[in-house]
Design an enzyme around this catalytic site. Structure first.
Site, PDB file in Angstrom:
ATOM      1  N   SER A 127       0.837  -1.196   0.000  1.00 59.80           N
ATOM      2  CA  SER A 127       0.000   0.000   0.000  1.00 59.80           C
ATOM      3  C   SER A 127       0.870   1.243   0.000  1.00 59.80           C
ATOM      4  O   SER A 127       2.081   1.175   0.243  1.00 59.80           O
ATOM      5  CB  SER A 127      -0.913   0.027   1.233  1.00 59.80           C
ATOM      6  OG  SER A 127      -1.813  -1.053   1.232  1.00 59.80           O
ATOM      7  N   SER A 138      -3.033  -3.744  -3.445  1.00 55.17           N
ATOM      8  CA  SER A 138      -2.437  -2.525  -2.925  1.00 55.17           C
ATOM      9  C   SER A 138      -3.520  -1.535  -2.528  1.00 55.17           C
ATOM     10  O   SER A 138      -4.568  -1.451  -3.159  1.00 55.17           O
ATOM     11  CB  SER A 138      -1.522  -1.898  -3.983  1.00 55.17           C
ATOM     12  OG  SER A 138      -0.782  -0.827  -3.450  1.00 55.17           O
ATOM     13  N   GLU A 184      -4.161   2.366  -2.199  1.00 56.77           N
ATOM     14  CA  GLU A 184      -3.700   3.729  -2.500  1.00 56.77           C
ATOM     15  C   GLU A 184      -4.693   4.718  -1.908  1.00 56.77           C
ATOM     16  O   GLU A 184      -5.791   4.912  -2.436  1.00 56.77           O
ATOM     17  CB  GLU A 184      -3.578   3.948  -4.010  1.00 56.77           C
ATOM     18  CG  GLU A 184      -2.292   3.416  -4.623  1.00 56.77           C
ATOM     19  CD  GLU A 184      -2.234   1.896  -4.664  1.00 56.77           C
ATOM     20  OE1 GLU A 184      -1.128   1.353  -4.681  1.00 56.77           O
ATOM     21  OE2 GLU A 184      -3.310   1.263  -4.693  1.00 56.77           O
TER      22      GLU A 184
END
Length: 340
Positions: A227, A265, A267
Site C-alpha cells: 500500500s 495494494s 492507495e
C-alpha cells in the site's frame, strides 16, 4: 550518511522546490515520529500537524480519495462528507489503527476548551507484517503523544515512525517527503508526505529509467502488493472539491516511479489546505472563503505529481537495509546508487 534524491543530482520535474523540500515547507505544518525497533517489533507512528493551533477548534479544509481500497484507514467518511480534518493525521501499521485512533481521541479531549461529544480521528496505515511482528500491537498511546510532542519542521525520513516496517519496490521503503513552490498570486507552497509499501522491483523507474530490472540481478524480486499513503498539504486557498482534484494527481507521481496500482495494494490519498479555516464557534450565518481560480489548477496538478514522485524516492533513499521476519534480507536503494 544517506542522501536524498536532490543531493544525488536526480532531477525530478521542473518546478522550484521549497527550502527543506518537505511537506513542512507549508507554513505551520509539522511532522513527528515515534519509532519502535527491537528484536520483535519494527514499527511506529508518524503524526502530521496541519497547524500549530488547536486543530479541533480551528479545522482545516480537506479531502480524501481512495484509488484502490485495500486498506483500513479510519475517518475518511466524515472527511469526504464535511470537507475538513479536525485532528492530527496519523500514519501507522495495520493492526495499530484502532489503538492510534483511540490515542488521537484522547489527545483531542485532553486539549478541548469545552465539552466534545464527537471526534473524527484520521488514521491511515500500511501493513508491515513482513518485517514487524504485528500481533502484540506495539504502538501505544504514549508513542502517539510522543510523536505529537516531537513534531518539527526538519523531520527524519526513511525507516522511522510509520515507515519503520515498510517495503517499497522490493527494497526498504518508509517515510518520504518533497515540496514544490507554486508561482500563483503572492506565492504558495505544496508539500507531500508518503508512507511507501508498494511496488514490484522489476518496475522501479527513476527519472524515466527502469533500474529495477538491473537491481533484480542483485536482489530478490517481489510480487506487486502492499500500500501507499500520500498526504498533500498546501497553503493555497482550495475548496474541498479542488483538493480532491489535486490529490488524484499524486497517482501520476506514483506511476512515474513504476506503480500500476495492483489488486492487493491500497492507495489512499489525503489533502488539506491551511488557508481557509473552519472555526468551531463561528457565529456568522454566512462565511466567506477564498479559492483558487480554476484556470490555474494545472500548476497545482504538476506540483502534486512532481512532489509525490520525489517523495517516494526519498522514502527509499533514506531507509536502511533490514531483514524480514523469516530472515530474508531487505536491501536499501542506497546499495544500488551506481545504477541510478
Amino acid at each position: 550518511m544517506y542522501k536524498r534524491a536532490e543531493e544525488l543530482g536526480l532531477k525530478i520535474g521542473r518546478m522550484e522546490k521549497g527550502k527543506l523540500n518537505k511537506i513542512t515547507d507549508v507554513p505551520g505544518v509539522k511532522v513527528g515520529h515515534a519509532t519502535i525497533k527491537n528484536e520483535i517489533n519494527k514499527t511506529g507512528v508518524t503524526i502530521i500537524l496541519p497547524h500549530e493551533e488547536n486543530i479541533f477548534q480551528s479545522k482545516v479544509v480537506a479531502s480524501s480519495y481512495v484509488l484502490n481500497g485495500f486498506g483500513k484507514t479510519a475517518g475518511l467518511i466524515q472527511v469526504s462528507e464535511l470537507g475538513n480534518i479536525e485532528t492530527p493525521i496519523a500514519l501507522t501499521s495495520t493492526l495499530n489503527v484502532g489503538l492510534v485512533m483511540d490515542a488521537l481521541v484522547e489527545y483531542t479531549l485532553n486539549n478541548a476548551k469545552e465539552e466534545i461529544t464527537s471526534v473524527n480521528a484520521v488514521v491511515a496505515e500500511c501493513n508491515d507484517g513482513r518485517i514487524n511482528s504485528p500481533f502484540n500491537r506495539a504502538v501505544k498511546k504514549e508513542h502517539v503523544f510522543s510523536a505529537i510532542e516531537n513534531a518539527c519542521e526538519d523531520f527524519s525520513e526513511g525507516d522511522v515512525g510509520a515507515g519503520t516496517g515498510m517495503i517499497c519496490y522490493g527494497l526498504k521503503g518508509g517515510i518520504g517527503s518533497a515540496s514544490r513552490m507554486l508561482p500563483i498570486g503572492k506565492g504558495y507552497t505544496l508539500g507531500v508526505l508518503v508512507q511507501t509499501n508498494f511496488g514490484s522491483l522489476g518496475d522501479l523507474t527513476i527519472c524515466g529509467k527502469n533500474v529495477g530490472e538491473s537491481i533484480k540481478n542483485e536482489s530478490k524480486n517481489n510480487e506487486e502488493k502492499g500500500s501507499v499513503i500520500v498526504v498533500v498539504a498546501t497553503d493555497l486557498p482550495l475548496t474541498s472539491r479542488q483538493l480532491t482534484r489535486v490529490i488524484k494527481r499524486v497517482s501520476v507521481g506514483l506511476a512515474r516511479t513504476g506503480s500500476f496500482i495492483g489488486h492487493g495494494s491500497g492507495e489512499v490519498f489525503l489533502g488539506f489546505s491551511t488557508s481557509n479555516r473552519i472555526e468551531m464557534n463561528e457565529k456568522d450565518d454566512i462565511v466567506s472563503m477564498s479559492l483558487l481560480n480554476e484556470s490555474k489548477m494545472n500548476t497545482v496538478f504538476r506540483a502534486a505529481a512532481e512532489a509525490t514522485e520525489e517523495a517516494v524516492l526519498n522514502s527509499m533513499l533514506m531507509a536502511s537495509p533490514t531483514t524480514e521476519r523469516n530472515g530474508n534480507p531487505v536491501r536499501s536503494l542506497n546499495e544500488f546508487i551506481h545504477l541510478l
